[in-house]
Design an enzyme around this catalytic site. Structure first.
Site, PDB file in Angstrom:
ATOM      1  N   ASP A   1      32.942  55.356  -4.346  1.00 24.13           N
ATOM      2  CA  ASP A   1      31.724  54.575  -4.562  1.00 24.13           C
ATOM      3  C   ASP A   1      31.967  53.370  -5.466  1.00 24.13           C
ATOM      4  O   ASP A   1      31.533  53.335  -6.626  1.00 24.13           O
ATOM      5  CB  ASP A   1      30.648  55.467  -5.171  1.00 24.13           C
ATOM      6  CG  ASP A   1      30.280  56.633  -4.270  1.00 24.13           C
ATOM      7  OD1 ASP A   1      30.661  56.605  -3.088  1.00 24.13           O
ATOM      8  OD2 ASP A   1      29.617  57.566  -4.746  1.00 24.13           O
TER       9      ASP A   1
ATOM     10  N   GLU B   1      34.782  67.170  -5.685  1.00 26.01           N
ATOM     11  CA  GLU B   1      35.419  66.975  -6.979  1.00 26.01           C
ATOM     12  C   GLU B   1      34.612  67.565  -8.138  1.00 26.01           C
ATOM     13  O   GLU B   1      35.003  67.428  -9.291  1.00 26.01           O
ATOM     14  CB  GLU B   1      35.621  65.479  -7.245  1.00 26.01           C
ATOM     15  CG  GLU B   1      34.358  64.672  -7.444  1.00 26.01           C
ATOM     16  CD  GLU B   1      33.576  64.411  -6.174  1.00 26.01           C
ATOM     17  OE1 GLU B   1      32.335  64.398  -6.234  1.00 26.01           O
ATOM     18  OE2 GLU B   1      34.206  64.226  -5.113  1.00 26.01           O
TER      19      GLU B   1
ATOM     20  N   ASP C   1      31.926  64.400   2.185  1.00 27.41           N
ATOM     21  CA  ASP C   1      31.741  63.866   0.835  1.00 27.41           C
ATOM     22  C   ASP C   1      31.974  64.946  -0.230  1.00 27.41           C
ATOM     23  O   ASP C   1      32.061  66.145   0.074  1.00 27.41           O
ATOM     24  CB  ASP C   1      30.325  63.314   0.717  1.00 27.41           C
ATOM     25  CG  ASP C   1      30.171  62.253  -0.341  1.00 27.41           C
ATOM     26  OD1 ASP C   1      31.153  61.950  -1.036  1.00 27.41           O
ATOM     27  OD2 ASP C   1      29.055  61.706  -0.470  1.00 27.41           O
TER      28      ASP C   1
END
Length: 777
Positions: A558, A494, A491
């Protein structure tokens, strides 16, 4: 902490009144950005002039031709491929500068990895002269001067063209001091359509829009209301239509033109003007390539030859569903029992909360300390230290029990660390270890850089530090070697702060986009060093140009548990189609979406109907994986009732039924860079109707899918390009060999609109397998 050690305490919480000022400032900034993006691009009044000593002509650069031409409208610079002189690849606007520059200073505001970037230029150099054209062994150099706007000052520039491959022409633009901004302007027709730019969720065609390339959180709502306003008022986390975990400075167009930048710095592709494109880069040096190809397929192949192609997925990933569940060993085994009764093909169980969960205002989150929580998963492995000493008899572990049935275990990890001293139960405080060793990204004061997540903060690992990389790879390898996991969600990646301090001395602003590539690269090196590169899988959400070279699988991030086009189920389709243009060939979404919100204004909770339709959608993507979401208790789950579980089991079997074709497409992706899920434009680029499709996709060249993406719908509109197409469930043939056909198709729950080409062997085998299971008429 004792004297002489760094202070790792969290920053104090902000004054409550600061929230109001923050919300007002954010609203003003958001409005200003919206107005800027809606304004048309200003047509530059800059001019280009050629020195009298220069004679217009053409120069050969390997397989390419670069030409200066005098036209009635002024001087132009053109690029063609020698094998396709009738297909222009790039041309400047007649009579206008194609290179300009400026000195500027950006203002970057961020909250929870949502970035707001504005730029103020102090000096602009827009009028261009061409004073020299020199050809050498490596290519040609065009040089001259850029004249200042409202000043007599000039700066020099160079444009270098050199062949990068048989299908790619490299270019480099260098501008002199004091410039730290470079701009490239060139022609585009009013009807040209632009596709790609990495994972773009809302629009597939970006013509008419201003597209920033700077990765970050996608946002909650991304323009859908009232959720975006709610998220912005609470934490500045609403996002906008272009915010993305994985944007890429690359595109292909409906006119078979393609260009990409090699830079990692912040860039903007301004496509708002009808007749031109303007690229802005926060650097004095722009590096990129122009790609030549006779079809979109060839353009993707040419681009991914540079960016890298994804390796084939292990066969076990394609065997069935990857079931996401949380809550511990007993819950997992209970769900497995229910799925076994329905003969559900399961490839793996993905246990996000293997490290233990924590409740926050956002929902169910995790302790980011990368060790197994034995209280939640007590029978994961045989604990020799604990059990053997106490005389306990060894029994089958959770891992062994699943392995006996060829089911894998997968987990979760990210490049952040939290101090778990407040958790109470842990064996290692990895945050403390990393902080003491200097492995964490630092702030301007030399302390670990706390990044606000939700109710807690965390510090990212410094990926420019070789020792930090080795330390983290050791942690990841242990998950394979000691826990026996087959992979994990990798995950984040960024959110490197713009003003962070890195051990290498590199600018965090320039390294920001690269951080995602390096996070994927670190994970790839970890599975390779563990001896499992061919059979372990990690999936990434963040990415940049070269991420497909390193990551083994992507997912879209998400999505909101809604039906909208800004952050809901529709973005799962658009995200797959756009990212596939830019080399993200193996991609998928969380089945049912991820983000749920409970509010007094409006609740966003996953409905049963949304989950059923998302299950149908994801059964036709590269990987079929579920997620309970951030608020499992308010979301409808695959196990919420028997009807939903049967529906999920049915489509897990549908997914497995086209495994042979999927394996072929995965192999093709590794050879060519072509995505498994692709826009019909790739195969019907000369069909205007195919280019305009938004929410319809192909699986390879043989299947066509028009999913149901609106609540209450039982029929869908579909477009079948020229040819004859067989409806998967009924066997009825539609379409025309001469032209494309629009039609409305029945699509009740359980039978989404899916077709295959008449005569397709893959389609015939797929339908036959579904027939053996009693799924077709």
């Amino acid at each position: 902490m004792s004297d002489g050690t760094k202070n790792y305490r969290r920053r104090p919480k902000p004054n409550p009144f600061a929230k109001l000022w923050f919300a007002l400032a954010l609203a003003a900034m958001t409005l200003a950005l919206i107005l800027r993006d809606r304004r048309g691009s200003k047509a530059p009044g800059s001019l280009v002039q050629m020195s009298p000593e220069i004679v217009a002509g053409s120069w050969r650069v390997g397989d390419f031709i670069v030409a200066l031409k005098e036209t009635p409208d002024g001087l132009t610079l053109n690029v063609e491929h020698g094998a396709r002189p009738d297909l222009p690849l790039w041309s400047s606007v007649p009579g206008k500068s194609f290179v300009s520059a400026a000195r500027g200073r950006e203002t970057v505001s961020d909250t929870r990895a949502h970035y707001f970037i504005t730029d103020k230029t102090f000096e602009e150099y827009s009028d261009q002269t061409i004073d020299h054209v020199e050809q050498g062994d490596q290519g040609i150099v065009i040089s001259g001067r850029l004249k200042g706007k409202n000043t007599s000052r000039e700066v020099g520039y160079e444009v270098v063209f050199s062949q990068a491959s048989a299908s790619r022409l490299g270019f480099e633009i260098r501008v002199g001091e004091p410039c730290n901004r470079v701009y490239l302007t060139y022609s585009s027709s009013a009807g040209e359509r632009f596709f790609g730019f990495g994972t773009q969720y809302t629009y597939f065609d970006l013509k008419g829009r201003r597209v920033p390339i700077f990765i970050g959180e996608q946002g909650v709502g991304r323009g859908a209301q009232p959720i975006t306003l709610m998220a912005n008022l609470k934490s500045g986390a609403g996002g906008s239509w272009h915010s993305s975990y994985a944007c890429v400075p690359h595109y292909i167009t409906s006119e078979l033109k393609s260009l990409f930048l090699e830079n990692h710095e912040y860039s903007v592709f301004d496509l708002r003007a009808k007749d031109r494109v303007r690229i802005e880069l926060f650097s004095s040096r722009m590096r990129g390539q122009i790609v030549s190809g006779g079809s979109p397929v060839e353009l993707i192949e040419g681009y991914t030859e540079f960016a890298g192609r994804m390796r084939p997925l292990p066969e076990w990933v394609l065997d069935g569903a990857i079931v996401g569940t949380q809550g511990g060993t007993d819950k997992l085994l209970e769900l497995k029992h229910r799925l076994d009764i329905l003969d559900t093909p399961i490839a793996a169980f993905w246990l996000q909360d293997w490290v233990g969960h924590r409740l926050t205002s956002f929902g169910s989150q995790l302790w980011w300390n990368w060790e197994l929580d034995d209280e939640a998963y007590p029978r994961w492995r045989w604990n020799w230290e604990l059990n053997a000493e106490n005389g306990y008899a060894q029994e089958n572990t959770l891992r062994e029990q699943l392995e006996d049935e060829n089911i894998k275990l997968m987990t979760y990890v990210n490049p952040y660390l939290v101090d778990v001293s407040e958790k109470g139960s842990y064996r290692r405080n990895m945050f403390g270890e990393a902080a003491d060793a200097g492995y964490l990204v630092e702030n301007q004061l030399g302390n670990p850089y706390d990044v606000a997540i939700t109710d807690f903060s965390a510090v990212p690992l410094d990926l420019t530090n070789p020792d930090a990389r080795d330390w983290m790879k050791g942690i990841l390898r242990s998950k394979i070697e000691l826990l026996g996991v087959a992979g994990w969600m990798a995950d984040f990646g960024e959110g490197l702060p713009h003003d962070a301090v890195l051990s290498s001395g590199e600018s965090a602003a320039s390294y920001h986009n690269r951080y995602a590539e390096e996070w994927a690269r670190l994970n790839r090196e970890a599975i390779r060093e563990a001896g499992h590169e061919d059979d372990a899988v990690f999936f990434s959400r963040s990415g940049y140009t070269r991420s497909p070279r390193y990551s083994t699988l992507f997912w879209l991030g998400d999505q909101l548990v809604s039906w909208d086009r800004y952050d809901g189920i529709k973005t799962a389709v658009t995200g797959l189609l756009s990212s596939g243009i830019s080399g993200y060939s193996l991609n998928h979404s969380d089945t049912g979406g991820y983000t749920a919100v409970s509010s007094s204004i409006k609740n966003y909770h996953r409905s049963k109907e949304l989950l059923l339709r998302w299950i149908e959608l994801n059964a036709f993507t590269a990987v079929f994986r579920t997620h309970e979401g951030n608020k499992p208790e308010v979301n409808h789950q695959i196990y919420s009732d028997d009807e939903t579980l049967r529906h999920f089991s049915r489509f897990a079997r549908v997914y497995k039924a086209w495994k042979p074709y999927r394996m072929d497409l995965v192999a093709e992706a590794s050879r060519t860079g072509l995505p498994v899920v692709r826009h019909p434009f790739l195969h019907y680029w000369d069909d205007p109707e195919a280019r305009r499709l938004e929410y319809q996709f192909m699986v390879g060249p043989e299947l066509m899918v028009a999913p149901v993406l609106d609540t209450g719908e039982k029929r869908v509109k579909a477009y079948l390009p020229r040819g004859r197409w067989v409806h998967l469930w009924s066997g009825v043939t539609h379409g025309s060999p001469e032209r494309g056909v629009h039609l409305k198709v029945d699509a009740p729950v359980g039978e989404p609109a899916v077709f295959y080409r008449e005569g397709s062997e893959a389609g015939r085998q797929f339908r036959e397998e579904l027939g053996r299971q009693g799924f077709v008429r």
